[in-house]
Scaffold this active site. Structure first.
Site, mmCIF file in Angstrom:
data_model
loop_
_atom_site.group_PDB
_atom_site.id
_atom_site.type_symbol
_atom_site.label_atom_id
_atom_site.label_comp_id
_atom_site.label_asym_id
_atom_site.label_seq_id
_atom_site.Cartn_x
_atom_site.Cartn_y
_atom_site.Cartn_z
ATOM 1 N N SER A 220 23.385 59.774 65.552
ATOM 2 C CA SER A 220 22.004 60.209 65.361
ATOM 3 C C SER A 220 21.832 61.277 64.295
ATOM 4 C CB SER A 220 21.421 60.699 66.688
ATOM 5 O OG SER A 220 22.226 61.721 67.241
ATOM 6 N N HIS B 39 19.667 54.147 67.394
ATOM 7 C CA HIS B 39 19.287 54.102 65.970
ATOM 8 C C HIS B 39 19.706 52.807 65.278
ATOM 9 C CE1 HIS B 39 18.067 58.311 66.101
ATOM 10 N NE2 HIS B 39 19.110 58.465 66.892
ATOM 11 N N LYS C 288 12.227 54.634 68.880
ATOM 12 C CA LYS C 288 12.637 54.832 67.496
ATOM 13 C C LYS C 288 12.135 53.661 66.651
ATOM 14 C CE LYS C 288 15.597 58.369 68.954
ATOM 15 N NZ LYS C 288 16.662 58.722 69.863
HETATM 16 C C1 PLP Z 1 16.994 59.643 70.832
HETATM 17 C C2 PLP Z 1 18.300 59.328 71.427
HETATM 18 C C3 PLP Z 1 18.462 59.222 72.818
HETATM 19 C C4 PLP Z 1 17.372 59.637 73.777
HETATM 20 O O1 PLP Z 1 16.361 58.703 73.808
HETATM 21 P P1 PLP Z 1 14.911 59.163 74.302
HETATM 22 O O2 PLP Z 1 14.237 57.905 74.647
HETATM 23 O O3 PLP Z 1 14.313 59.887 73.157
HETATM 24 O O4 PLP Z 1 15.131 60.053 75.491
HETATM 25 C C5 PLP Z 1 19.666 58.789 73.301
HETATM 26 N N1 PLP Z 1 20.691 58.508 72.479
HETATM 27 C C6 PLP Z 1 20.589 58.639 71.149
HETATM 28 C C7 PLP Z 1 21.763 58.308 70.291
HETATM 29 C C8 PLP Z 1 19.391 59.066 70.589
HETATM 30 O O5 PLP Z 1 19.295 59.230 69.275
#
Ligand code: PLP
Length: 394
Positions: free
Chosen positions: A183, A211, A243
């Site tokens: 991330s 991602h 995302k």
């Molecule tokens: C954003 C993210 C999460 C958390 O997801 P949310 O739905 O925002 O709680 C988990 N793992 C990774 C790698 C992320 O980038």
């Protein structure tokens, strides 16, 4: 007897120490969003820090699906999935996500954070070992700790180090968990090698593809499919809906034994309100667009290539990332903050990422690209970066 320390006073002290270290986090209000443009303090800024990689968050088809479903069913789901909150919109979304990712079943969670906590707490027990990449997302690390498993972290991307950690505990049930796309770095985990290792060692592989979903793979299936792997190689797949899909929430997908087990034992699934059904309806519209509109991925990858080419020509401290996350490594937190402020003065919103989110000495600008950007936007960002205060070489 010394008086009992006050918890809020202690918290304030910790916050003050962060301030002194130049690491205090601040919340700022975005007043309006219009594609990649945001308005903050009355100023229009071109944003390069959203994870809306395909530009779907404001898509009319998503908004229409949300409105239609809210008109029919209202807003809140009213209860947890197992109590009466599980509606047909949730079921349809789960089916579409399972089909898209090539899994037998998928189970929705309210957030990615909760999906990882619940999955690990259901899968792992005290005495088990959980082997993880050092740069995994915070919620994977928290999940292993919550489960009471022995957490072993290996050097970023180092499959041999992961192998040594598994071999050290050859007798223990083992989960190897990794981000598919990291991330804060944007690089992709060596998934094929990790899958081979897990097969040899009898360990279970879990990939968090927050991602990768929507961004990688012919039809946006994500990093696992893109690496040529299926459900047998990666039995536990988690991805988020907030995302590239532009919505909110998450899912875990895999064999029915996994999703059935989560339904019984994942506390963050059982004891929480189901996501609003209208949100599930909007997310289903997003899945359909992400699958069908390959041009969004092509445009995004064109912008990534353009940014990397330009950044190389300018000698910017690019990191080796083939994805929408294109960090510039600036080193100390102050350099990163100054660069972000200089960009803001020129009309760009780019966030500085500082420790403890990233390791000491690895503060960076985390630039994210989206299909909502145009080539001219990337060119203007590059131009502004060429004038931003230069980082010390790290
Ligand atoms: C954003 C993210 C999460 C958390 O997801 P949310 O739905 O925002 O709680 C988990 N793992 C990774 C790698 C992320 O980038």
């Amino acid at each position: 007897m010394t008086p009992r320390p006050d918890l809020l006073a202690r918290l304030a002290l910790h916050a003050q120490q962060r301030e002194q270290a130049g690491l205090r986090r601040r919340l700022r209000v975005i007043e309006r969003v219009d594609g990649p443009w945001v308005e903050r303090d009355g100023r229009r800024l071109l944003s390069f820090c959203s994870n809306d990689y395909l530009g779907l968050a404001q898509h009319p088809a998503l908004v229409a699906a949300l409105k239609r479903a809210a008109d029919d069913d209202g807003v809140g789901s009213g209860s947890a999935h197992l109590i009466g909150g599980h509606r047909s919109a949730h079921a349809a979304l789960e089916e579409a996500l399972a089909e898209w990712t090539g899994r037998e079943r998928a189970l929705l969670f309210s957030t990615g954070y909760m999906a990882n906590l619940g999955t690990m707490q259901a899968l792992l027990e005290r005495g088990d070992v959980c082997v993880q990449d050092k740069l995994n997302h915070a919620c994977l690390l928290d999940g292993a700790q919550l489960a009471g498993a022995e957490l072993k972290r290996y050097r970023h991307g180092d499959v041999d180090a992961a192998a040594r950690q598994l071999a050290n505990r050859g007798d223990a049930p083992a989960l190897l968990a990794t981000d598919g796309v990291f991330s804060m770095d944007g690089d992709i985990a060596p998934l094929a090698e990790l899958a081979a290792l897990c097969r040899r060692e009898g360990a279970t592989l879990m990939v968090d593809d927050a991602h990768g979903l929507g961004v990688l793979g012919e039809r946006g299936e994500g990093s696992v499919t893109d690496a040529g792997l299926g459900q047998n190689d990666v039995p536990v797949l988690m991805a988020t809906l907030g995302k590239a899909l532009g919505c909110s929430g998450a899912f875990v997908a895999g064999p029915a034994t996994l999703t059935d087990g989560l339904l019984q034992f994942a506390r963050t699934y059982i004891y929480t309100t189901a996501m609003p059904p209208a949100l599930a309806a909007a997310t289903l519209a997003a899945v359909r667009l992400a699958q069908a509109e390959g041009w969004r991925r092509e445009k995004l990858h064109g912008l990534i290539a353009r940014f990397r080419q330009g950044a190389r020509e300018l000698g910017l401290p690019l990191m080796p990332s083939p994805t929408a996350i294109q960090p510039l490594l600036l080193g100390d937190a102050r350099s990163a903050m100054e660069a972000a402020q200089a960009l803001e003065q020129r009309g760009f919103l780019v966030t500085a990422i500082r420790p403890p989110t990233v390791p000491q000495g690895q503060a960076r600008l985390r630039i994210t690209l989206s299909a909502a950007h145009e080539e001219g936007d990337v060119d203007r960002l590059l131009e502004a970066l060429s004038r931003a205060p230069r980082a010390q070489p790290v």
